[in-house]
Scaffold this motif. Structure first.
Motif, PDB file in Angstrom:
ATOM      1  N   GLY A   1       8.708   0.882   2.537  1.00  0.00           N
ATOM      2  CA  GLY A   1       7.611   1.701   2.030  1.00  0.00           C
ATOM      3  C   GLY A   1       7.809   3.176   2.314  1.00  0.00           C
ATOM      4  N   LEU A   2       8.264   3.510   3.515  1.00  0.00           N
ATOM      5  CA  LEU A   2       8.459   4.911   3.883  1.00  0.00           C
ATOM      6  C   LEU A   2       9.595   5.549   3.082  1.00  0.00           C
ATOM      7  N   LYS A   3      10.622   4.768   2.778  1.00  0.00           N
ATOM      8  CA  LYS A   3      11.740   5.297   1.980  1.00  0.00           C
ATOM      9  C   LYS A   3      11.270   5.712   0.590  1.00  0.00           C
ATOM     10  N   HIS A   4      10.248   5.045   0.099  1.00  0.00           N
ATOM     11  CA  HIS A   4       9.722   5.396  -1.220  1.00  0.00           C
ATOM     12  C   HIS A   4       9.234   6.846  -1.231  1.00  0.00           C
ATOM     13  N   PHE A   5       8.563   7.263  -0.152  1.00  0.00           N
ATOM     14  CA  PHE A   5       8.107   8.658  -0.054  1.00  0.00           C
ATOM     15  C   PHE A   5       9.298   9.613   0.010  1.00  0.00           C
ATOM     16  N   LYS A   6      10.304   9.252   0.782  1.00  0.00           N
ATOM     17  CA  LYS A   6      11.468  10.125   0.914  1.00  0.00           C
ATOM     18  C   LYS A   6      12.203  10.261  -0.420  1.00  0.00           C
ATOM     19  N   SER A   7      12.203   9.207  -1.236  1.00  0.00           N
ATOM     20  CA  SER A   7      12.877   9.278  -2.533  1.00  0.00           C
ATOM     21  C   SER A   7      12.183  10.259  -3.465  1.00  0.00           C
ATOM     22  N   HIS A   8      10.905  10.556  -3.173  1.00  0.00           N
ATOM     23  CA  HIS A   8      10.163  11.553  -3.952  1.00  0.00           C
ATOM     24  C   HIS A   8      10.175  12.922  -3.276  1.00  0.00           C
ATOM     25  N   HIS A   9      11.008  13.070  -2.246  1.00  0.00           N
ATOM     26  CA  HIS A   9      11.234  14.348  -1.557  1.00  0.00           C
ATOM     27  C   HIS A   9      10.027  14.800  -0.727  1.00  0.00           C
TER      28      HIS A   9
ATOM     29  N   ASN B   1       0.815  -1.212   0.000  1.00  0.00           N
ATOM     30  CA  ASN B   1       0.000   0.000   0.000  1.00  0.00           C
ATOM     31  C   ASN B   1       0.850   1.264   0.000  1.00  0.00           C
ATOM     32  N   LEU B   2       1.910   1.286   0.790  1.00  0.00           N
ATOM     33  CA  LEU B   2       2.765   2.472   0.824  1.00  0.00           C
ATOM     34  C   LEU B   2       3.414   2.715  -0.528  1.00  0.00           C
ATOM     35  N   HIS B   3       3.832   1.650  -1.200  1.00  0.00           N
ATOM     36  CA  HIS B   3       4.410   1.811  -2.540  1.00  0.00           C
ATOM     37  C   HIS B   3       3.366   2.341  -3.522  1.00  0.00           C
ATOM     38  N   LYS B   4       2.157   1.799  -3.471  1.00  0.00           N
ATOM     39  CA  LYS B   4       1.107   2.260  -4.381  1.00  0.00           C
ATOM     40  C   LYS B   4       0.790   3.729  -4.153  1.00  0.00           C
ATOM     41  N   ILE B   5       0.674   4.115  -2.890  1.00  0.00           N
ATOM     42  CA  ILE B   5       0.338   5.504  -2.566  1.00  0.00           C
ATOM     43  C   ILE B   5       1.467   6.436  -2.996  1.00  0.00           C
ATOM     44  N   ALA B   6       2.702   6.034  -2.720  1.00  0.00           N
ATOM     45  CA  ALA B   6       3.851   6.874  -3.090  1.00  0.00           C
ATOM     46  C   ALA B   6       3.907   7.109  -4.594  1.00  0.00           C
ATOM     47  N   ASP B   7       3.513   6.108  -5.358  1.00  0.00           N
ATOM     48  CA  ASP B   7       3.532   6.249  -6.813  1.00  0.00           C
ATOM     49  C   ASP B   7       2.471   7.221  -7.331  1.00  0.00           C
ATOM     50  N   THR B   8       1.425   7.461  -6.524  1.00  0.00           N
ATOM     51  CA  THR B   8       0.328   8.323  -6.986  1.00  0.00           C
ATOM     52  C   THR B   8       0.509   9.785  -6.593  1.00  0.00           C
ATOM     53  N   ILE B   9       1.387  10.079  -5.640  1.00  0.00           N
ATOM     54  CA  ILE B   9       1.548  11.451  -5.142  1.00  0.00           C
ATOM     55  C   ILE B   9       2.737  12.096  -5.848  1.00  0.00           C
ATOM     56  N   ARG B  10       2.436  13.030  -6.720  1.00  0.00           N
ATOM     57  CA  ARG B  10       3.472  13.625  -7.564  1.00  0.00           C
ATOM     58  C   ARG B  10       4.116  14.854  -6.937  1.00  0.00           C
ATOM     59  N   LYS B  11       3.289  15.698  -6.322  1.00  0.00           N
ATOM     60  CA  LYS B  11       3.814  16.958  -5.789  1.00  0.00           C
ATOM     61  C   LYS B  11       4.327  16.768  -4.367  1.00  0.00           C
ATOM     62  N   ARG B  12       5.351  17.520  -4.050  1.00  0.00           N
ATOM     63  CA  ARG B  12       5.947  17.409  -2.731  1.00  0.00           C
ATOM     64  C   ARG B  12       4.906  17.697  -1.649  1.00  0.00           C
ATOM     65  N   SER B  13       4.807  16.794  -0.688  1.00  0.00           N
ATOM     66  CA  SER B  13       3.751  16.878   0.314  1.00  0.00           C
ATOM     67  C   SER B  13       4.253  16.412   1.671  1.00  0.00           C
ATOM     68  N   LEU B  14       3.429  16.651   2.677  1.00  0.00           N
ATOM     69  CA  LEU B  14       3.630  16.045   3.988  1.00  0.00           C
ATOM     70  C   LEU B  14       2.817  14.758   4.024  1.00  0.00           C
ATOM     71  N   ILE B  15       3.465  13.655   4.359  1.00  0.00           N
ATOM     72  CA  ILE B  15       2.806  12.366   4.479  1.00  0.00           C
ATOM     73  C   ILE B  15       2.721  12.012   5.959  1.00  0.00           C
ATOM     74  N   ILE B  16       1.503  11.849   6.477  1.00  0.00           N
ATOM     75  CA  ILE B  16       1.312  11.461   7.871  1.00  0.00           C
ATOM     76  C   ILE B  16       0.732  10.049   7.894  1.00  0.00           C
ATOM     77  N   LEU B  17       1.504   9.102   8.396  1.00  0.00           N
ATOM     78  CA  LEU B  17       1.046   7.720   8.510  1.00  0.00           C
ATOM     79  C   LEU B  17       0.570   7.469   9.942  1.00  0.00           C
ATOM     80  N   ILE B  18      -0.676   6.995  10.080  1.00  0.00           N
ATOM     81  CA  ILE B  18      -1.238   6.649  11.383  1.00  0.00           C
ATOM     82  C   ILE B  18      -1.569   5.162  11.353  1.00  0.00           C
ATOM     83  N   SER B  19      -0.842   4.373  12.138  1.00  0.00           N
ATOM     84  CA  SER B  19      -0.974   2.919  12.074  1.00  0.00           C
ATOM     85  C   SER B  19      -0.407   2.292  13.336  1.00  0.00           C
TER      86      SER B  19
END
Length: 294
Positions: free
Chosen positions: A197-205, A167-185
């Motif tokens: 999964g979290l590193k995927h978001f960081k690779s997109h800045h 799921n984190l990989h799928k979500i990271a692939d859909t968010i193009r613009k630099r954003s704040l990602i808050i994971l609650i789990s």
């Protein structure tokens, strides 16, 4: 879930917290400066009321004609912050040893964060998931968006296991613009999978913030007498005397926490372990004060 997401008392406190948030130069929670291209974006976001000094070219004359009130078009770059709240509602999140389950707490936290961000013209969106992505609301920054977010939170149901990595990989692939990602789990997965999964978001800045929701019994394991434990996601059962396994459980539990902390620190991800026994108002105030000092 029938618990009120945002009580009047909480809303009043959050208004005070909003004043603290406004003092942070770069927006709520993370330091994302306003875009240097402010006012030049062609991507329309929403409307806001016209204020003296706003460029006349941004007035939406169609709205004026229909309502006799002046509104200006607002563009994506005019928001301080674009935020996606990722909320896990797998079956394990519905466990609770007290009055509140983890999902109750997580939903109130998500509601509070949305209220704060949208209240200060930041854009907040919501993505819910269990073994798959179940809902996706893109970030918006107008107050009328909150009921849509709250309704999804109120209607969440337990289902299946958590598939954080996919799921984190799928979500990271859909968010193009630099954003704040808050994971609650409750992060009941292998730390290596979570960090991948979290590193995927960081690779997109993106900036990434994790709220790791736990129950007090998960933290302390102070069960008494022979107890039957049921895996909430696999339904596997085991009956044991808790005192016999408590040392091994706590050792493995703390190892899990330490791996998450170390991984997040390595990749500059803000990691916050949160017990459901912690008042949400105290959590938000503590965090806002910490960000203000930082």
């Amino acid at each position: 879930m029938n618990q009120q997401l945002l009580t009047d008392e909480t809303a009043a406190k959050l208004k005070r917290f909003q004043l603290l948030a406004k003092t942070t130069v770069e927006g709520f929670l993370v330091g994302l400066h306003k875009s240097p291209y402010h006012g030049f974006s062609v991507e329309f976001s929403d409307h806001r009321e016209y204020n003296i000094g706003d460029p006349i070219k941004n007035i939406d004359w169609k709205i004026v004609a229909k309502t006799d009130r002046y509104y200006v078009k607002r563009f994506e770059e005019e928001t301080n912050l674009r935020c996606y709240i990722l909320l896990d509602h797998s079956r394990s999140m519905f466990y609770g040893s007290g009055e509140n389950t983890k999902i109750d707490y997580a939903c109130r936290l998500a509601a509070s964060l949305s209220w704060l961000m949208i209240g200060q013209k930041d854009a907040a969106g919501l993505i819910t998931f269990n073994n798959e992505i179940t809902k996706l609301l893109p970030p918006k920054a107008y107050r009328g968006y909150l009921p849509q977010i709250f309704r999804i939170l109120a209607e969440l149901e337990p289902k299946d296991s958590t598939n954080l990595l996919e799921n984190l990989h799928k979500i990271a692939d859909t968010i193009r613009k630099r954003s704040l990602i808050i994971l609650i789990s409750d992060l009941l997965d292998e730390p290596e999978n979570i960090m991948d999964g979290l590193k995927h978001f960081k690779s997109h800045h993106h900036e990434v913030l994790v709220f790791h929701i736990t129950d007090i019994q998960e933290d302390n394991f102070k069960f008494h007498g022979e107890t039957e434990f049921i895996d909430s996601e696999t339904q596997e059962k085991i009956t044991v005397n808790p005192w016999q396994i408590r040392p091994d459980y706590l050792l493995n539990y703390q190892e899990h926490i330490q791996k998450l902390k170390a991984g997040c620190h390595q990749y500059q991800i803000e990691y916050n372990p949160v017990s459901t026994a912690t008042p949400i108002e105290d959590l938000l105030l503590k965090y806002l004060l910490m960000r203000r000092k930082g």
